[in-house]
Scaffold this active site. Structure first.
Site, short mmCIF file in Angstrom:
data_model
loop_
_atom_site.label_atom_id
_atom_site.label_comp_id
_atom_site.label_asym_id
_atom_site.label_seq_id
_atom_site.Cartn_x
_atom_site.Cartn_y
_atom_site.Cartn_z
N LYS A 78 40.62 46.27 38.51
CA LYS A 78 40.51 46.02 37.33
C LYS A 78 40.42 47.66 36.91
O LYS A 78 39.21 48.42 37.44
CB LYS A 78 38.99 45.08 37.23
CG LYS A 78 38.86 44.76 36.26
CD LYS A 78 38.02 44.05 35.90
CE LYS A 78 37.75 42.79 34.92
NZ LYS A 78 36.38 41.56 34.67
N SER A 153 38.02 37.81 31.99
CA SER A 153 38.74 38.80 32.36
C SER A 153 39.11 39.76 32.87
O SER A 153 40.14 40.49 32.78
CB SER A 153 36.98 40.16 31.64
OG SER A 153 36.70 40.12 32.83
N SER A 177 34.33 36.19 35.72
CA SER A 177 35.87 36.50 35.37
C SER A 177 36.37 37.10 36.44
O SER A 177 37.55 37.11 36.08
CB SER A 177 35.64 38.30 34.37
OG SER A 177 35.31 38.11 33.01
#
Ligand code: GLN
Length: 481
Positions: A78, A153, A177
């Protein structure tokens, strides 16, 4: 026909160690897959193709090393993890050109373990969101249905794994997330206990809730990643001094006699018919296998959305204060004075959701409101934690939905941020309590054909048993990827 990039992380690992395939072959297959799928999926903000090819070649030159648990395995990160020499954006204009001078603790552990870092994956700006629509660099599509969000996310991380770009990736989970995008994309995702994994070098959102964790296509795969990620780090005071355990050796638990607590406050919430259908079948299968489902009242969970959005925004407003255009982050071109330098830099470079949260958090912390909001929310957080501990005294694990909806259409909640906040009800309370939770695919919704997930929630630092239970689940509910 099955291709190299279809291999799960554990399968690829064995083939690499047995010299059945080389690190370069696997890396090339995954890079090819990224190149072909990216125009549609757009999971990656940066692809480290050259670096990956080089790393793989170097690994091959020295030959497989069983002491390095992730030897030759291509992984995504990420874009919240600092990577030395590689742009790290948090999907924000604020950090559009930021190239860290150091690696996050976890990133250096992955490198030591022999991983091949492939890409930096998309996210909601500074990890604030549930759909990856708040990325400043465009949205990511769900590989199951490209008209749908991948969740968030860590939507880029989940979409990348679901699109077979890499066999595994790393996300972060502040309020769901990792677990929610994993569920919406049919992956396995683990949010470790708070303090299990160092947060050093991960751009902070809400420091008392943020936790790094893995996503992959199998339970055993996330165990391999956790084994490398977990463990002490002097540079993060909240990181536990307990050594990492040998998670991949977790023995599959038994469903027979397994006591699963069902938080009533979550199961009584309105579930989409598709989710309800999959859950009904899952419950029947679990009971048929001998698991005991025990409804449990956890009355304070109903306050978790309110408490989380006060605490998380308060911490975010503090953490993001450093991006002032002076010391950190993008600077506005021609400010007239110092105040305008701050306001213009922040207004230009931070997106609307991030600004909304900074405003909310600053308000909750301001004199006169601190007691009424922040302190009250901190008290509620303790009550929520107590609810969990009492419930976990009466069962082996808690079983909860991950999302009341399967992946939804882009733009569906564009004008309704509060509804999106409320959708986080299933995942947030676990972060407030600091517990580990494993998100597992439970089946496909009969109407939408989209993945639906369930989560198992365990005691602090009980990742070993949690993964064992996950393995038993995986036998009862076949993987979707
Ligand atoms: N969806 C939640 C939020 O918007 C959680 C985000 C996260 O876990 N990073 O805050």
């Amino acid at each position: 026909m099955s291709e190299l990039y279809h291999l799960t992380l554990s399968e690829a690992r064995e083939k690499l160690l047995d010299r059945e395939i080389s690190a370069s072959e696997l890396t090339a297959a995954c890079l090819g897959r990224i190149e072909r799928s990216e125009p549609e999926i757009r999971a990656c903000l940066t692809v480290m193709a050259e670096q990956a090819v080089q790393t793989a070649a170097e690994l091959d030159r020295r030959g497989p090393d069983p002491e390095r648990p992730l030897w030759g395995l291509p992984l995504g990160l990420k874009d919240l993890y600092c990577t030395k020499g590689v742009r790290t954006t948090a999907a924000s204009r604020m950090l559009e050109n930021y190239v860290p001078a150091y690696d996050a603790h976890v990133v250096s552990k992955l490198k030591e373990a022999g991983a091949v870092l492939m890409c930096k994956t998309n996210l909601d700006e500074f990890a604030m969101g549930s759909s990856t629509e708040f990325s400043a660099f465009g949205l990511t599509r769900n590989p199951w249905d490209q008209s749908k969000i991948p969740g968030g996310s860590s939507g880029g991380a989940a979409a990348s794994v679901a699109a077979y770009q890499t066999p595994g990736g790393l996300g972060t989970d502040t309020g769901g997330s990792i677990r929610q995008p994993a569920a919406l994309c049919g992956c396995v995702g683990l949010k470790p206990t708070y303090g299990r994994v160092s947060r050093y070098g991960i751009l902070a959102f809400a420091s008392s809730l943020d936790q790094a964790g893995p996503l992959a296509r199998r339970v055993r795969d996330v165990a391999w990643l956790l084994k490398v990620m977990a463990g002490p780090d002097d540079r993060d005071n909240t990181c536990s001094t307990r050594p990492a355990e040998d998670y991949p050796s977790a023995a599959p638990g038994k469903l027979k006699g397994l006591r699963l607590g069902l938080p009533q406050e979550l199961w009584e919430a309105r579930l989409d018919p598709d989710v309800a259908e999959v859950v009904k079948k899952a419950f029947a299968a679990l009971e048929a296998a001998g698991a005991v489902l025990i409804p449990m009242a956890m009355p304070n969970l109903r306050y978790s959305v309110a408490a989380y959005y006060i605490l998380a925004t308060a911490e975010a407003s503090t953490n993001l204060a450093r991006f002032d255009g002076l010391r950190y982050g993008r600077r506005s071109e021609k400010p007239r004075d110092l105040t305008e330098l701050y306001t213009a830099s922040r207004s230009e470079a931070l997106g609307p959701e991030v600004q909304r949260r900074i405003l909310l958090g600053t308000f909750a912390l301001s004199a006169g409101y601190y007691d009424a909001y922040y302190q009250q929310a901190a008290r509620v957080r303790r009550l929520i934690r107590d609810d969990y501990f009492q419930a976990l005294d009466r069962c082996d694990f808690l079983l909860a939905p991950v999302s009341s909806l399967p992946a939804w259409d882009f733009g569906r909640f564009a004008h309704d941020p509060v509804t999106v906040y409320q959708l986080d009800l299933m995942t947030l309370p676990v972060n407030l309590a600091g517990l580990p939770a494993l998100s597992l695919p439970a089946g496909l919704g009969p109407r939408s054909g989209l993945p639906v997930g369930l989560q198992l929630i365990g005691r602090p630092f009980d990742e070993m048993n949690l993964l064992g239970a996950g393995l038993a689940f995986e036998e009862a509910f076949p993987p979707l990827l």
